[in-house]
Design a protein around this motif. Structure first.
Motif, mmCIF file in Angstrom:
data_model
loop_
_atom_site.group_PDB
_atom_site.id
_atom_site.type_symbol
_atom_site.label_atom_id
_atom_site.label_comp_id
_atom_site.label_asym_id
_atom_site.label_seq_id
_atom_site.Cartn_x
_atom_site.Cartn_y
_atom_site.Cartn_z
ATOM 1 N N ASP A 1 -0.200 -4.873 9.350
ATOM 2 C CA ASP A 1 0.966 -5.627 8.902
ATOM 3 C C ASP A 1 1.912 -4.693 8.166
ATOM 4 N N PHE A 2 3.208 -4.779 8.482
ATOM 5 C CA PHE A 2 4.243 -4.003 7.818
ATOM 6 C C PHE A 2 5.140 -4.956 7.038
ATOM 7 N N ILE A 3 5.822 -4.414 6.038
ATOM 8 C CA ILE A 3 6.813 -5.206 5.301
ATOM 9 C C ILE A 3 8.107 -4.400 5.215
ATOM 10 N N LYS A 4 9.206 -5.006 5.640
ATOM 11 C CA LYS A 4 10.517 -4.345 5.637
ATOM 12 C C LYS A 4 11.593 -5.407 5.387
ATOM 13 N N ARG A 5 12.831 -4.923 5.318
ATOM 14 C CA ARG A 5 13.967 -5.826 5.133
ATOM 15 C C ARG A 5 14.750 -5.929 6.440
ATOM 16 N N GLY B 1 13.168 -0.025 5.513
ATOM 17 C CA GLY B 1 12.649 -0.056 4.160
ATOM 18 C C GLY B 1 13.759 0.228 3.164
ATOM 19 N N ASP B 2 13.644 -0.312 1.950
ATOM 20 C CA ASP B 2 14.666 -0.048 0.929
ATOM 21 C C ASP B 2 14.644 1.410 0.492
ATOM 22 N N ASN B 3 13.487 2.055 0.572
ATOM 23 C CA ASN B 3 13.363 3.482 0.282
ATOM 24 C C ASN B 3 13.710 4.225 1.572
ATOM 25 N N ARG B 4 14.986 4.333 1.842
ATOM 26 C CA ARG B 4 15.481 4.694 3.167
ATOM 27 C C ARG B 4 14.964 6.035 3.687
ATOM 28 N N PRO C 1 0.790 -1.230 0.000
ATOM 29 C CA PRO C 1 0.000 0.000 0.000
ATOM 30 C C PRO C 1 0.826 1.286 0.000
ATOM 31 N N SER C 2 2.152 1.182 0.242
ATOM 32 C CA SER C 2 2.972 2.387 0.369
ATOM 33 C C SER C 2 4.293 2.202 -0.371
ATOM 34 N N GLY C 3 5.062 3.295 -0.437
ATOM 35 C CA GLY C 3 6.305 3.268 -1.196
ATOM 36 C C GLY C 3 7.553 3.062 -0.364
ATOM 37 N N LEU D 1 9.705 -3.145 -4.098
ATOM 38 C CA LEU D 1 8.269 -3.376 -4.130
ATOM 39 C C LEU D 1 7.572 -2.044 -4.366
ATOM 40 N N LEU D 2 6.668 -2.026 -5.332
ATOM 41 C CA LEU D 2 5.962 -0.811 -5.685
ATOM 42 C C LEU D 2 4.528 -0.861 -5.173
ATOM 43 N N ILE D 3 3.937 0.324 -5.016
ATOM 44 C CA ILE D 3 2.526 0.383 -4.652
ATOM 45 C C ILE D 3 1.716 -0.355 -5.719
ATOM 46 N N GLY D 4 0.897 -1.289 -5.293
ATOM 47 C CA GLY D 4 0.114 -2.066 -6.238
ATOM 48 C C GLY D 4 0.684 -3.438 -6.516
ATOM 49 N N ASP D 5 1.887 -3.718 -6.014
ATOM 50 C CA ASP D 5 2.424 -5.077 -6.125
ATOM 51 C C ASP D 5 1.647 -6.006 -5.208
ATOM 52 N N HIS D 6 1.334 -7.185 -5.705
ATOM 53 C CA HIS D 6 0.700 -8.218 -4.897
ATOM 54 C C HIS D 6 1.711 -9.350 -4.742
ATOM 55 N N LEU D 7 1.916 -9.786 -3.521
ATOM 56 C CA LEU D 7 2.960 -10.782 -3.292
ATOM 57 C C LEU D 7 2.484 -11.915 -2.398
#
Length: 223
Positions: free
Chosen positions: A106-110, A175-178, A45-47, A53-59
């Protein structure tokens, strides 16, 4: 022979709605088992993880690679591996721990720091155990360097963060977009029990601005 005929006559066929109902119930149970123990779908949902991972990616996220969690407990069974540095994980946002289950996000990070690691940020650069930790996926979209004390605490941790030791059973994530990621620099560590699984493949991607699928991203493994 007459007894066999009599038995067939006594057999009553189930009504169609009962057959469909039972089939739907079985399908629902199987879907719940798969979602809980095997794999779960998520949408970005976010950048904060751009451009990985881009907004709109489904994984799809593997629920069993780190071990399937027994519902309503903190126990994991049959783990294939443990979370490693560089893994992209989905987890329950730690600051939602005291909220009702339907309010938790839920969050997604590295994963950047493992239990026992010393993590530091200087001039936007990340150091782990005293060594520069750079990955090709990280990007910086802001040229400004936020100096310590120049922003309301803890916002000034984006580009400078004093060394922190990752506690046992916890992980430091980013996040990769630091420059545009709300992560461990601001709210702390992720507990092992909060990790839901490892993201491994993009099965669909939708560009909402162009109203078109991103065909080149579909079916790609996540690195």
């Amino acid at each position: 022979m007459s007894e066999l005929i009599e038995m067939k006559e006594k057999t009553v066929k189930k009504p169609w709605y009962r057959e469909y109902g039972e089939a739907l119930l079985v399908a629902a149970v199987l879907a719940l088992i798969i979602r809980t123990f095997v794999v779960q779908a998520f949408k970005i949902p976010s950048g904060s993880m751009e451009d990985t991972l881009l907004i709109g990616d489904h994984l799809l996220v593997s629920k069993f690679v780190y071990g399937s969690r027994i519902p309503f407990t903190d126990q994991f069974v049959l783990p294939l591996t443990t979370p490693e540095r560089g893994d992209i994980i989905v987890f329950e946002f730690p600051e939602d721990a005291d909220k009702s289950w339907w309010q938790r996000r839920d969050f997604i990070k590295r994963i950047i720091g493992l239990p026992g690691d010393l993590v530091e940020v200087r001039d936007k650069q990340v150091y782990v155990n005293g060594s520069l930790y750079h990955i090709p996926q990280e990007i910086h979209k802001e040229h400004e360097i936020i100096q310590p004390g120049s922003r309301p605490h803890p916002q000034d941790r984006r580009d400078f963060m004093a060394p922190v030791r990752v506690p046992a059973g916890h992980y430091f994530v980013m996040g990769d977009n630091r420059d545009r990621s709300y992560d461990s620099r601001f709210w702390g560590f992720v507990q092992r029990e909060q990790i839901k699984g490892k993201a491994f493949i993009k099965y669909w991607s939708w560009d909402a601005e162009r109203m078109l699928p991103r065909w080149s991203r579909i079916g790609r493994l996540i690195e």
